[in-house]
Design a protein around this motif. Structure first.
Motif, PDB file in Angstrom:
ATOM      1  N   THR A   4       0.834  -1.201   0.000  1.00  0.00           N
ATOM      2  CA  THR A   4       0.000   0.000   0.000  1.00  0.00           C
ATOM      3  C   THR A   4       0.865   1.246   0.000  1.00  0.00           C
ATOM      4  N   VAL A   5       0.211   2.382  -0.078  1.00  0.00           N
ATOM      5  CA  VAL A   5       0.901   3.660  -0.015  1.00  0.00           C
ATOM      6  C   VAL A   5       1.643   3.810   1.312  1.00  0.00           C
ATOM      7  N   PHE A   6       1.168   3.118   2.350  1.00  0.00           N
ATOM      8  CA  PHE A   6       1.788   3.227   3.672  1.00  0.00           C
ATOM      9  C   PHE A   6       3.092   2.443   3.765  1.00  0.00           C
ATOM     10  N   THR A   7       3.292   1.511   2.831  1.00  0.00           N
ATOM     11  CA  THR A   7       4.528   0.724   2.835  1.00  0.00           C
ATOM     12  C   THR A   7       5.402   1.048   1.623  1.00  0.00           C
ATOM     13  N   THR A   8       5.094   2.137   0.936  1.00  0.00           N
ATOM     14  CA  THR A   8       5.869   2.562  -0.220  1.00  0.00           C
ATOM     15  C   THR A   8       6.834   3.675   0.200  1.00  0.00           C
ATOM     16  N   PRO A   9       8.147   3.383   0.229  1.00  0.00           N
ATOM     17  CA  PRO A   9       9.111   4.405   0.671  1.00  0.00           C
ATOM     18  C   PRO A   9       9.031   5.673  -0.185  1.00  0.00           C
ATOM     19  N   VAL A  10       9.498   6.746   0.338  1.00  0.00           N
ATOM     20  CA  VAL A  10       9.535   8.073  -0.285  1.00  0.00           C
ATOM     21  C   VAL A  10       8.123   8.641  -0.431  1.00  0.00           C
ATOM     22  N   VAL A  11       7.243   7.922  -1.120  1.00  0.00           N
ATOM     23  CA  VAL A  11       5.853   8.388  -1.270  1.00  0.00           C
ATOM     24  C   VAL A  11       5.215   8.542   0.103  1.00  0.00           C
ATOM     25  N   ASN A  12       5.443   7.571   0.970  1.00  0.00           N
ATOM     26  CA  ASN A  12       4.895   7.626   2.325  1.00  0.00           C
ATOM     27  C   ASN A  12       5.382   8.878   3.045  1.00  0.00           C
ATOM     28  N   THR A  13       6.677   9.150   2.971  1.00  0.00           N
ATOM     29  CA  THR A  13       7.255  10.314   3.647  1.00  0.00           C
ATOM     30  C   THR A  13       6.668  11.619   3.108  1.00  0.00           C
ATOM     31  N   LEU A  14       6.557  11.698   1.784  1.00  0.00           N
ATOM     32  CA  LEU A  14       6.002  12.889   1.153  1.00  0.00           C
ATOM     33  C   LEU A  14       4.547  13.107   1.565  1.00  0.00           C
ATOM     34  N   LEU A  15       3.739  12.050   1.500  1.00  0.00           N
ATOM     35  CA  LEU A  15       2.311  12.180   1.838  1.00  0.00           C
ATOM     36  C   LEU A  15       2.103  12.435   3.330  1.00  0.00           C
ATOM     37  N   ARG A  16       3.015  11.944   4.158  1.00  0.00           N
ATOM     38  CA  ARG A  16       2.906  12.237   5.590  1.00  0.00           C
ATOM     39  C   ARG A  16       3.090  13.737   5.828  1.00  0.00           C
ATOM     40  N   GLY A  17       4.086  14.326   5.198  1.00  0.00           N
ATOM     41  CA  GLY A  17       4.318  15.759   5.348  1.00  0.00           C
ATOM     42  C   GLY A  17       3.148  16.579   4.842  1.00  0.00           C
ATOM     43  N   LEU A  18       2.614  16.217   3.680  1.00  0.00           N
ATOM     44  CA  LEU A  18       1.463  16.932   3.123  1.00  0.00           C
ATOM     45  C   LEU A  18       0.228  16.780   4.007  1.00  0.00           C
ATOM     46  N   SER A  19       0.034  15.584   4.548  1.00  0.00           N
ATOM     47  CA  SER A  19      -1.129  15.332   5.413  1.00  0.00           C
ATOM     48  C   SER A  19      -1.070  16.172   6.680  1.00  0.00           C
ATOM     49  N   ILE A  20       0.089  16.191   7.314  1.00  0.00           N
ATOM     50  CA  ILE A  20       0.251  16.975   8.539  1.00  0.00           C
ATOM     51  C   ILE A  20       0.000  18.458   8.254  1.00  0.00           C
ATOM     52  N   ALA A  21       0.550  18.944   7.143  1.00  0.00           N
ATOM     53  CA  ALA A  21       0.374  20.355   6.788  1.00  0.00           C
ATOM     54  C   ALA A  21      -1.092  20.678   6.516  1.00  0.00           C
ATOM     55  N   TYR A  22      -1.776  19.826   5.757  1.00  0.00           N
ATOM     56  CA  TYR A  22      -3.178  20.082   5.424  1.00  0.00           C
ATOM     57  C   TYR A  22      -4.055  20.055   6.680  1.00  0.00           C
ATOM     58  N   LEU A  23      -3.855  19.062   7.533  1.00  0.00           N
ATOM     59  CA  LEU A  23      -4.664  18.967   8.757  1.00  0.00           C
ATOM     60  C   LEU A  23      -4.456  20.193   9.646  1.00  0.00           C
ATOM     61  N   LYS A  24      -3.215  20.639   9.740  1.00  0.00           N
ATOM     62  CA  LYS A  24      -2.911  21.817  10.559  1.00  0.00           C
ATOM     63  C   LYS A  24      -3.551  23.068   9.970  1.00  0.00           C
ATOM     64  N   LEU A  25      -3.435  23.229   8.651  1.00  0.00           N
ATOM     65  CA  LEU A  25      -4.011  24.409   7.986  1.00  0.00           C
ATOM     66  C   LEU A  25      -5.528  24.469   8.096  1.00  0.00           C
ATOM     67  N   THR A  26      -6.172  23.323   8.117  1.00  0.00           N
ATOM     68  CA  THR A  26      -7.639  23.284   8.188  1.00  0.00           C
ATOM     69  C   THR A  26      -8.160  23.172   9.618  1.00  0.00           C
ATOM     70  N   GLY A  27      -7.262  23.240  10.594  1.00  0.00           N
ATOM     71  CA  GLY A  27      -7.686  23.311  11.994  1.00  0.00           C
ATOM     72  C   GLY A  27      -7.930  21.981  12.676  1.00  0.00           C
TER      73      GLY A  27
END
Length: 197
Positions: A4-27
Motif C-alpha cells: 500500500t501507499v503506507f509501505t511505499t518508501p519516499v511516497v509515504n514520507t512525502l504524503l505524511r508531510g502533506l497530510s500533517i500540513a493540510y490537517l494543521k491548515l484546516t484546523g
C-alpha cells in the motif's frame, strides 16, 4: 496483505508531510499514538457518515505513522479506480457474500509479518443505521488482537486514537462499553450517527 501507499518508501514520507500540513491548515488536531502492543490491531472507524471520512482517515493515518487497511464496498473498486483504492489500503467487500470475511480477516492479521491495523466501520455504511455490526469485534477476538478506539469528531475537529479495548467474549457487555466512549463524537453528517444498542 498487498503493498500500500503506507509501505511505499519516499511516497509515504512525502504524503505524511502533506497530510500533517493540510490537517494543521484546516484546523484539525491529531491525538494519541499507537502503543507497541497494538502494532497488530483492529481500529474502529466511527462515526462514519460521509465520503470525506476516507481522505481524512488516510491523512490521520499518515500523521500517526500507521500501516492501515480498510474495508470498502466492492463497487468502489471497479475500474478505473480499483488499483488506486487497493494501493490506498482498501480491501473490497461483497456484502452479499461476506460470511467468511471475519475469519479471513482474523487469519490475515495473524499471518502478517509486520504491523497491520485493520480499520472497520461498525455501522457498515455511511447511511443512518440504528445498530452497529459486530464484525470488527469478532475479527479482533479471532485474531487475538486489541481493538483501538479510533475516532473522528467533526464538531471539534479532533481525530486520533483513543484507548485500547481487549474483547472479553461477552459481546453485549463489550459493545455497550465501547459505545459509551463514542457517545460524544459527531460525524460530518451528525444526524446519521445514532449510537444505540
Amino acid at each position: 496483505m498487498h503493498r500500500t501507499v503506507f509501505t511505499t518508501p519516499v511516497v509515504n514520507t512525502l504524503l505524511r508531510g502533506l497530510s500533517i500540513a493540510y490537517l494543521k491548515l484546516t484546523g484539525w488536531r491529531v491525538e494519541g499514538s499507537l502503543p507497541e502492543v497494538a502494532r497488530k490491531s483492529v481500529l474502529i472507524a466511527a462515526p462514519h457518515t460521509s465520503n470525506w471520512d476516507l481522505p481524512y482517515t488516510l491523512m490521520v493515518a499518515f500523521a500517526l505513522r500507521l500501516n492501515i487497511y480498510w474495508m470498502g464496498k466492492q463497487s468502489i473498486f471497479k475500474a478505473p479506480f480499483g488499483g488506486l483504492m487497493r494501493w490506498l489500503g482498501g480491501i473490497p467487500v461483497n456484502r452479499a457474500q461476506s460470511s467468511n470475511l471475519v475469519a479471513a480477516s482474523a487469519d490475515a492479521i495473524r499471518a502478517a509479518d509486520g504491523p497491520l491495523q485493520l480499520i472497520v466501520p461498525p455501522e457498515g455504511t455511511r447511511s443512518k443505521t440504528r445498530y452497529w455490526k459486530t464484525g470488527f469485534y469478532y475479527i479482533a477476538l479471532g485474531a487475538k488482537v486489541p481493538i483501538v478506539m479510533a475516532y473522528m469528531d467533526y464538531a471539534t475537529k479532533r481525530s486520533g486514537l483513543g484507548p485500547l479495548f481487549q474483547p472479553t467474549g461477552d459481546v453485549d457487555a463489550d459493545m455497550a462499553a465501547i459505545k459509551v466512549f463514542y457517545a460524544p463524537f459527531k460525524g460530518k453528517n451528525a444526524d446519521q450517527f445514532e449510537n444505540v444498542n
